[in-house]
Design a protein around this motif. Structure first.
Motif, PDB file in Angstrom:
ATOM      1  N   THR A  42       0.827  -1.212   0.000  1.00 33.95           N
ATOM      2  CA  THR A  42       0.000   0.000   0.000  1.00 33.95           C
ATOM      3  C   THR A  42       0.857   1.255   0.000  1.00 33.95           C
ATOM      4  OG1 THR A  42      -1.478  -1.290   1.390  1.00 33.95           O
ATOM      5  CG2 THR A  42      -2.062   0.996   1.065  1.00 33.95           C
ATOM      6  N   LEU A  43       1.946   1.226   0.750  1.00 33.32           N
ATOM      7  CA  LEU A  43       2.778   2.428   0.821  1.00 33.32           C
ATOM      8  C   LEU A  43       3.596   2.665  -0.450  1.00 33.32           C
ATOM      9  CD1 LEU A  43       4.133   2.334   4.505  1.00 33.32           C
ATOM     10  CD2 LEU A  43       2.280   3.729   3.591  1.00 33.32           C
ATOM     11  N   THR A  44       3.903   1.593  -1.169  1.00 29.61           N
ATOM     12  CA  THR A  44       4.768   1.765  -2.344  1.00 29.61           C
ATOM     13  C   THR A  44       4.009   1.660  -3.667  1.00 29.61           C
ATOM     14  OG1 THR A  44       5.221  -0.606  -2.390  1.00 29.61           O
ATOM     15  CG2 THR A  44       6.793   0.773  -1.184  1.00 29.61           C
ATOM     16  N   GLY A  45       2.795   1.103  -3.618  1.00 24.95           N
ATOM     17  CA  GLY A  45       2.053   0.887  -4.867  1.00 24.95           C
ATOM     18  C   GLY A  45       2.541  -0.345  -5.631  1.00 24.95           C
ATOM     19  N   ARG A  46       3.437  -1.121  -5.030  1.00 21.74           N
ATOM     20  CA  ARG A  46       3.897  -2.343  -5.707  1.00 21.74           C
ATOM     21  C   ARG A  46       2.940  -3.487  -5.382  1.00 21.74           C
ATOM     22  NH1 ARG A  46      10.185  -3.236  -4.381  1.00 21.74           N
ATOM     23  NH2 ARG A  46       9.888  -5.054  -5.737  1.00 21.74           N
ATOM     24  N   LEU A  60       6.114  -8.227  -4.867  1.00 17.89           N
ATOM     25  CA  LEU A  60       6.954  -8.261  -3.667  1.00 17.89           C
ATOM     26  C   LEU A  60       7.352  -9.687  -3.318  1.00 17.89           C
ATOM     27  CD1 LEU A  60       5.036  -5.631  -1.461  1.00 17.89           C
ATOM     28  CD2 LEU A  60       7.185  -5.311  -2.699  1.00 17.89           C
ATOM     29  N   GLU A  61       6.410 -10.618  -3.468  1.00 17.28           N
ATOM     30  CA  GLU A  61       6.709 -12.031  -3.181  1.00 17.28           C
ATOM     31  C   GLU A  61       7.885 -12.491  -4.039  1.00 17.28           C
ATOM     32  OE1 GLU A  61       2.420 -14.013  -1.929  1.00 17.28           O
ATOM     33  OE2 GLU A  61       2.900 -13.767  -4.041  1.00 17.28           O
ATOM     34  N   ALA A  84      10.771  -1.028   7.178  1.00 16.20           N
ATOM     35  CA  ALA A  84      11.014   0.003   8.205  1.00 16.20           C
ATOM     36  C   ALA A  84      11.428   1.315   7.543  1.00 16.20           C
ATOM     37  CB  ALA A  84      12.074  -0.486   9.191  1.00 16.20           C
ATOM     38  N   ASP A  85      12.310   1.226   6.539  1.00 13.33           N
ATOM     39  CA  ASP A  85      12.747   2.441   5.823  1.00 13.33           C
ATOM     40  C   ASP A  85      11.577   3.100   5.086  1.00 13.33           C
ATOM     41  OD1 ASP A  85      15.317   2.053   6.667  1.00 13.33           O
ATOM     42  OD2 ASP A  85      16.020   1.118   4.797  1.00 13.33           O
ATOM     43  N   ILE A  86      10.752   2.262   4.485  1.00 14.20           N
ATOM     44  CA  ILE A  86       9.604   2.785   3.725  1.00 14.20           C
ATOM     45  C   ILE A  86       8.638   3.516   4.668  1.00 14.20           C
ATOM     46  CG2 ILE A  86       7.529   2.022   2.461  1.00 14.20           C
ATOM     47  CD1 ILE A  86       9.449  -0.231   1.313  1.00 14.20           C
ATOM     48  N   VAL A  87       8.440   2.924   5.841  1.00 13.71           N
ATOM     49  CA  VAL A  87       7.541   3.546   6.826  1.00 13.71           C
ATOM     50  C   VAL A  87       8.112   4.894   7.284  1.00 13.71           C
ATOM     51  CG1 VAL A  87       6.650   3.299   9.199  1.00 13.71           C
ATOM     52  CG2 VAL A  87       6.411   1.420   7.569  1.00 13.71           C
ATOM     53  N   VAL A  88       9.397   4.931   7.533  1.00 12.26           N
ATOM     54  CA  VAL A  88      10.026   6.198   7.952  1.00 12.26           C
ATOM     55  C   VAL A  88       9.825   7.264   6.878  1.00 12.26           C
ATOM     56  CG1 VAL A  88      12.244   7.332   8.434  1.00 12.26           C
ATOM     57  CG2 VAL A  88      11.720   5.124   9.492  1.00 12.26           C
ATOM     58  N   ASP A  89      10.045   6.885   5.632  1.00  9.88           N
ATOM     59  CA  ASP A  89       9.863   7.855   4.539  1.00  9.88           C
ATOM     60  C   ASP A  89       8.416   8.315   4.425  1.00  9.88           C
ATOM     61  OD1 ASP A  89      12.511   7.704   3.941  1.00  9.88           O
ATOM     62  OD2 ASP A  89      12.284   6.368   2.208  1.00  9.88           O
ATOM     63  N   ALA A  90       7.484   7.412   4.721  1.00  8.16           N
ATOM     64  CA  ALA A  90       6.062   7.772   4.593  1.00  8.16           C
ATOM     65  C   ALA A  90       5.625   8.696   5.731  1.00  8.16           C
ATOM     66  CB  ALA A  90       5.203   6.506   4.574  1.00  8.16           C
ATOM     67  N   VAL A  91       6.057   8.416   6.946  1.00  4.32           N
ATOM     68  CA  VAL A  91       5.526   9.203   8.077  1.00  4.32           C
ATOM     69  C   VAL A  91       6.255  10.523   8.301  1.00  4.32           C
ATOM     70  CG1 VAL A  91       4.538   7.216   9.297  1.00  4.32           C
ATOM     71  CG2 VAL A  91       6.871   7.963   9.860  1.00  4.32           C
ATOM     72  N   THR A  92       7.510  10.605   7.905  1.00  2.89           N
ATOM     73  CA  THR A  92       8.278  11.818   8.213  1.00  2.89           C
ATOM     74  C   THR A  92       7.618  13.099   7.695  1.00  2.89           C
ATOM     75  OG1 THR A  92      10.274  10.497   8.373  1.00  2.89           O
ATOM     76  CG2 THR A  92      10.576  12.878   8.110  1.00  2.89           C
ATOM     77  N   PRO A  93       7.254  13.177   6.410  1.00  2.00           N
ATOM     78  CA  PRO A  93       6.605  14.423   5.958  1.00  2.00           C
ATOM     79  C   PRO A  93       5.239  14.679   6.608  1.00  2.00           C
ATOM     80  CG  PRO A  93       6.689  12.793   4.171  1.00  2.00           C
ATOM     81  CD  PRO A  93       7.480  12.232   5.298  1.00  2.00           C
ATOM     82  N   ILE A  94       4.511  13.626   6.914  1.00  2.00           N
ATOM     83  CA  ILE A  94       3.185  13.794   7.531  1.00  2.00           C
ATOM     84  C   ILE A  94       3.352  14.413   8.920  1.00  2.00           C
ATOM     85  CG2 ILE A  94       1.176  12.548   8.470  1.00  2.00           C
ATOM     86  CD1 ILE A  94       1.770  10.394   6.275  1.00  2.00           C
ATOM     87  N   ARG A  95       4.367  13.910   9.606  1.00  2.59           N
ATOM     88  CA  ARG A  95       4.643  14.375  10.957  1.00  2.59           C
ATOM     89  C   ARG A  95       5.069  15.856  10.925  1.00  2.59           C
ATOM     90  NH1 ARG A  95       9.336  13.127  14.335  1.00  2.59           N
ATOM     91  NH2 ARG A  95       8.553  12.831  16.459  1.00  2.59           N
TER      92      ARG A  95
END
Ligand code: AQP
Length: 333
Positions: free
Chosen positions: A250-254, A259-260, A276-287
């Protein structure tokens, strides 16, 4: 244009990934095609014991997060439920056509009252789904983007709309839930048998949008995975890994299948480090955006006031029609 409505409770300092992936992403996606009404449901938030100052603060935090996530207040009516008194007024009328037995079958009430027992639960918690029906029907919403846990309440809303129409004449449109199967139930990172939830999840099981991204990354890296080593989407036998694949996709659109394949010869650890890296990239701007918005409360007040005006225009007409249909004498001004 067709209408969409949804609401979220200001009952936590931050929304979590269940709220975000299950519902809020759909709010944003739908606002371009639909005439959108999104409310911060503070009336619902007082159905459980609460602290007034905290509720006020969380209402602002909710508004700021929604805007930071991408709700565009020039397109969508973003408002606070208590600013539109018609919600409570319509809820009363609907409560008078709701069966006591019917309301008693709502599983969310059963779950939320389980701890203290129904003796201690409030009448407000009991009638919560009726107020939710009023939220939706006031705007004659065609679509209601929610997570799977809200399906039963949507069914009740449709039943009440149909019953009212049958008794008093065609008034309400029957709303359809908009539940995206892939993200309808994001599960707890530590206990994948339960949904990620602010009240049931342990701190390690829940990822909050506004949490320190380093902490969120750590939670993803220590998520419970399943026995075996294969990275495969299988909700029944591999609910932990499947949940991580859902979040990743969901976060990457892949696509999950993609992914499998990409992780076919890699271990769980590898998947978790990348996610974990993807989540950090997603939340940082929102925060960051949320904290900027929170620095100017007067501006948030203005945006919410504009949303409430837009919402009231529609809500007042619906309520007037409902009052007329049930036989109330109109007030002469
Ligand atoms: N785990 C989830 N997966 C998918 N969707 C979810 N939603 C909540 N949890 C998940 C959806 O988020 C929207 C907002 O729901 P709410 O205002 O009712 O929030 P909530 O129910 O207070 O959030 P929690 O964490 O689920 O609270 P508790 O623990 O109190 O029950 C809804 O559309 C919901 O479906």
């Amino acid at each position: 244009r067709p209408r969409v409505l949804s609401g979220i409770q200001p009952t936590a300092d931050s929304f979590h990934f269940g709220n975000y992936l299950g519902a809020l992403r759909q709010w944003i996606a739908l606002q371009d095609e639909y005439d959108a009404y999104y409310c911060i449901v503070d009336l619902h938030a007082i159905t459980m014991e609460h602290d007034p100052d905290t509720l006020r603060e969380r209402t602002y935090r909710s508004a700021a997060q929604l805007i930071a996530l991408g709700i565009d207040v020039s397109k969508s009516a973003l408002f606070v439920q208590s600013h539109v008194p018609e919600h409570a007024q319509l809820a009363w009328v609907l409560s008078c056509i709701t069966g006591f037995g019917e309301a008693s079958r709502m599983t969310q009430f059963k779950d939320k009252s389980a701890k203290g027992g129904t003796e201690r639960a409030t009448v407000g918690l009991f009638t919560y789904p009726v107020l939710q029906a009023a939220d939706i029907l006031l705007y004659n919403a065609d679509r209601v983007p929610v997570g799977e846990d809200q399906r039963q309440h949507l069914e009740l809303t449709r039943d009440l709309a149909g019953r009212f129409n049958h008794r008093f004449g065609d008034t309400f449109r029957l709303p359809a839930p908009h539940i995206v199967a892939q993200t309808a139930k994001i599960v707890d990172l530590q206990d994948p048998t339960i949904k990620m939830s602010k009240s049931a999840s342990s701190p390690a099981g829940i990822v909050d949008l506004l949490d320190d991204p380093k902490r969120s990354a750590k939670k993803i890296r220590s998520a419970v995975t399943d026995s075996g080593t294969e990275i495969r989407f299988d909700e029944e036998n591999k609910p932990g890994v499947s949940n991580l694949l859902t979040i990743y996709s969901t976060l990457t659109g892949r696509a999950v299948a993609d992914l499998e394949q990409a992780y076919a010869d890699k271990g769980y650890g590898h998947l978790k480090v990348d996610l974990a890296d993807i989540v950090v990239d997603a939340v940082t701007p929102i925060r960051e955006r949320t904290s900027e918005l929170l620095a100017d409360r007067a501006e948030l007040d203005r945006m919410l006031a504009a949303g409430a005006r837009k919402a009231r225009d529609v809500a007042a007409d619906t309520l007037a029609e409902v009052y007329r249909r049930v036989g109330f004498v109109g007030r002469v001004r």
